[in-house]
Design a protein around this motif. Structure first.
Motif, mmCIF file in Angstrom:
data_model
loop_
_atom_site.group_PDB
_atom_site.id
_atom_site.type_symbol
_atom_site.label_atom_id
_atom_site.label_comp_id
_atom_site.label_asym_id
_atom_site.label_seq_id
_atom_site.Cartn_x
_atom_site.Cartn_y
_atom_site.Cartn_z
ATOM 1 N N PRO A 215 0.795 -1.237 0.000
ATOM 2 C CA PRO A 215 0.000 0.000 0.000
ATOM 3 C C PRO A 215 0.824 1.282 0.000
ATOM 4 O O PRO A 215 0.453 2.257 -0.655
ATOM 5 C CB PRO A 215 -0.843 -0.126 1.269
ATOM 6 C CG PRO A 215 -0.974 -1.592 1.486
ATOM 7 C CD PRO A 215 0.331 -2.182 1.041
ATOM 8 N N ALA A 216 1.958 1.291 0.697
ATOM 9 C CA ALA A 216 2.789 2.498 0.728
ATOM 10 C C ALA A 216 3.352 2.801 -0.655
ATOM 11 O O ALA A 216 3.334 3.955 -1.113
ATOM 12 C CB ALA A 216 3.910 2.336 1.746
ATOM 13 N N VAL A 218 2.098 1.821 -3.554
ATOM 14 C CA VAL A 218 0.999 2.200 -4.435
ATOM 15 C C VAL A 218 0.621 3.663 -4.219
ATOM 16 O O VAL A 218 0.481 4.433 -5.180
ATOM 17 C CB VAL A 218 -0.213 1.284 -4.214
ATOM 18 C CG1 VAL A 218 -1.433 1.803 -4.964
ATOM 19 C CG2 VAL A 218 0.113 -0.147 -4.660
ATOM 20 N N LYS A 219 0.489 4.069 -2.977
ATOM 21 C CA LYS A 219 0.100 5.452 -2.663
ATOM 22 C C LYS A 219 1.152 6.445 -3.134
ATOM 23 O O LYS A 219 0.829 7.451 -3.782
ATOM 24 C CB LYS A 219 -0.130 5.595 -1.159
ATOM 25 C CG LYS A 219 -0.533 6.991 -0.728
ATOM 26 C CD LYS A 219 -0.747 7.056 0.776
ATOM 27 C CE LYS A 219 -1.131 8.473 1.213
ATOM 28 N NZ LYS A 219 -1.330 8.554 2.691
ATOM 29 N N GLU A 220 2.412 6.166 -2.829
ATOM 30 C CA GLU A 220 3.475 7.110 -3.173
ATOM 31 C C GLU A 220 3.692 7.186 -4.684
ATOM 32 O O GLU A 220 3.945 8.268 -5.229
ATOM 33 C CB GLU A 220 4.763 6.716 -2.464
ATOM 34 C CG GLU A 220 4.700 6.874 -0.954
ATOM 35 C CD GLU A 220 5.921 6.296 -0.261
ATOM 36 O OE1 GLU A 220 6.986 6.232 -0.898
ATOM 37 O OE2 GLU A 220 5.796 5.900 0.920
ATOM 38 N N GLN A 222 1.399 6.635 -6.983
ATOM 39 C CA GLN A 222 0.289 7.400 -7.524
ATOM 40 C C GLN A 222 0.523 8.897 -7.353
ATOM 41 O O GLN A 222 0.303 9.688 -8.285
ATOM 42 C CB GLN A 222 -1.028 7.023 -6.829
ATOM 43 C CG GLN A 222 -2.199 7.858 -7.329
ATOM 44 C CD GLN A 222 -3.442 7.680 -6.479
ATOM 45 O OE1 GLN A 222 -4.526 7.497 -7.007
ATOM 46 N NE2 GLN A 222 -3.308 7.744 -5.174
ATOM 47 N N GLN A 223 0.992 9.307 -6.182
ATOM 48 C CA GLN A 223 1.258 10.725 -5.946
ATOM 49 C C GLN A 223 2.311 11.253 -6.911
ATOM 50 O O GLN A 223 2.187 12.366 -7.437
ATOM 51 C CB GLN A 223 1.691 10.927 -4.500
ATOM 52 C CG GLN A 223 0.584 10.692 -3.483
ATOM 53 C CD GLN A 223 1.085 10.689 -2.046
ATOM 54 O OE1 GLN A 223 2.273 10.522 -1.776
ATOM 55 N NE2 GLN A 223 0.169 10.866 -1.108
ATOM 56 N N LYS A 232 -6.067 9.521 -12.191
ATOM 57 C CA LYS A 232 -6.591 8.199 -11.868
ATOM 58 C C LYS A 232 -7.570 7.752 -12.945
ATOM 59 O O LYS A 232 -8.344 8.554 -13.477
ATOM 60 C CB LYS A 232 -7.291 8.226 -10.509
ATOM 61 C CG LYS A 232 -6.363 8.341 -9.323
ATOM 62 C CD LYS A 232 -7.143 8.318 -8.012
ATOM 63 C CE LYS A 232 -7.818 6.976 -7.786
ATOM 64 N NZ LYS A 232 -8.480 6.897 -6.454
ATOM 65 N N ASN A 245 -3.839 -2.617 -4.259
ATOM 66 C CA ASN A 245 -3.000 -2.935 -3.105
ATOM 67 C C ASN A 245 -2.879 -4.450 -2.993
ATOM 68 O O ASN A 245 -3.858 -5.165 -3.168
ATOM 69 C CB ASN A 245 -3.599 -2.382 -1.819
ATOM 70 C CG ASN A 245 -3.504 -0.868 -1.747
ATOM 71 O OD1 ASN A 245 -2.529 -0.278 -2.207
ATOM 72 N ND2 ASN A 245 -4.518 -0.222 -1.202
#
Length: 247
Positions: A215-216, A218-220, A222-223, A232, A245
Motif C-alpha cells: 500500500p505504501a 501504491v500510494k506514493e 500514484q502521488q 486516476k 493494493n
C-alpha cells in the motif's frame, strides 16, 4: 457467494526460503489475466483463506500462484508445506478489476510492481493481449534483495520475443545488484531516473500505468504520477493510473 472447489497441487517452485509458487489443478470458472481468487485450507470447522492473483494466463491447463511465506502467518506456512499431490480449497469464481479491459487506449503501458505483486502483470504479458494493444511496454519490479527477482526465464523470453518494444527494469532496495536500479520506484519517478533508464516519459496523452504492490508503494507512486499530470483511471472518468493494493 462463490463456491469452493478442491484443488490439487501439481507442482511447486521454490524461489527463495520465503518465496514459492504453486501450480494447482482445479475446475474454476473462466477468469481474466490480472484477476485473483482465494486459496484456503480447512482446519476443523474453520476455513483459513487469503486472496492470491493468478500468475498464469487463463489459457494454461493449471492455475499458478506466487506466494511469500510469512513465518507467523495463519495460512502461508501451511501453503508453503504443500507438495505435489496435496489438496487445498480454491474459490471457483475469480474477481478483480486490475485487468486490461478496464484500461483506456494508449500507446505506452507501464506495469509497476513490488514483491509478489508482479504476478498479475506476468499473467497479462504471457497472455499476449497487452502486446496487441500497446506499442511500448515496461515491466518494473521492486524487491529488497536480488534473489527475489524471480520469473527470470519468463521475463527473458518476453524480452527476446518482443525486442525493444518490451523493457524490464528491476529495482533492488537493500543491496547493489547487477543490472538493477537502486532504491524505490516512486523516488526514481520523482528524480526522473526511471524514465531515463527506459528512454520514455510518463505522458497523460500516451501512458497507461498499472500499479500493484504494498500500500505504501501504491500510494506514493500514484502521488508521483499525479504530480506529472497523469490522472486516476475511473469508469466514470477515464484516466491513466490503475491500482491494486497487494494485501
Amino acid at each position: 457467494m462463490a463456491a469452493w472447489v478442491e484443488g490439487r497441487v501439481i507442482e511447486r517452485i521454490e524461489w527463495t526460503p520465503t518465496l514459492f509458487s504453486l501450480r494447482v489443478a482445479a475446475e474454476l470458472a473462466p477468469y481474466k489475466a490480472g484477476q485473483f481468487t482465494k486459496l484456503a485450507l480447512q482446519r476443523g470447522e474453520q476455513r483459513v483463506q487469503r486472496a492470491y492473483s493468478f500468475v498464469n494466463p487463463p489459457t494454461t491447463p493449471y492455475h499458478e500462484f506466487y506466494l511469500v511465506k510469512i513465518p507467523d502467518g495463519e495460512l502461508t506456512p501451511s501453503l508453503g508445506a504443500l507438495q505435489p499431490g496435496d489438496s487445498l480449497l480454491v474459490q471457483s469464481q475469480a474477481t478483480g478489476f486490475l485487468t486490461l479491459d478496464e484500461l483506456p487506449a494508449g500507446r505506452d503501458l507501464w506495469l509497476l510492481s513490488t514483491g509478489t505483486a508482479i504476478g498479475p502483470f506476468l499473467a497479462m504479458l504471457a497472455e499476449g493481449e497487452a502486446f496487441r494493444r500497446f506499442e511500448n511496454l515496461v515491466l518494473v519490479h521492486g524487491v529488497r534483495k536480488g534473489e527475489e527477482l524471480t520469473y527470470q526465464a519468463l521475463i527473458t523470453s518476453l524480452v527476446e520475443q518482443h525486442g525493444p518494444r518490451f523493457r524490464y527494469v528491476p529495482f533492488v532496495s537493500r543491496e547493489a545488484w547487477p543490472g538493477a536500479m537502486e532504491g524505490r520506484i516512486p523516488a526514481a519517478i520523482d528524480a526522473g531516473s526511471l524514465q531515463e533508464r527506459v528512454g520514455m516519459a510518463f505522458s497523460a496523452e500516451h501512458s497507461q500505468v498499472m500499479i500493484c504492490g504494498n500500500p505504501a508503494m501504491v500510494k506514493e507512486t500514484q502521488q508521483s504520477l499525479l504530480a506529472l499530470g497523469l490522472a486516476k483511471n475511473l469508469r466514470r472518468a477515464p484516466g491513466n493510473i490503475s491500482m491494486e493494493n497487494y494485501w
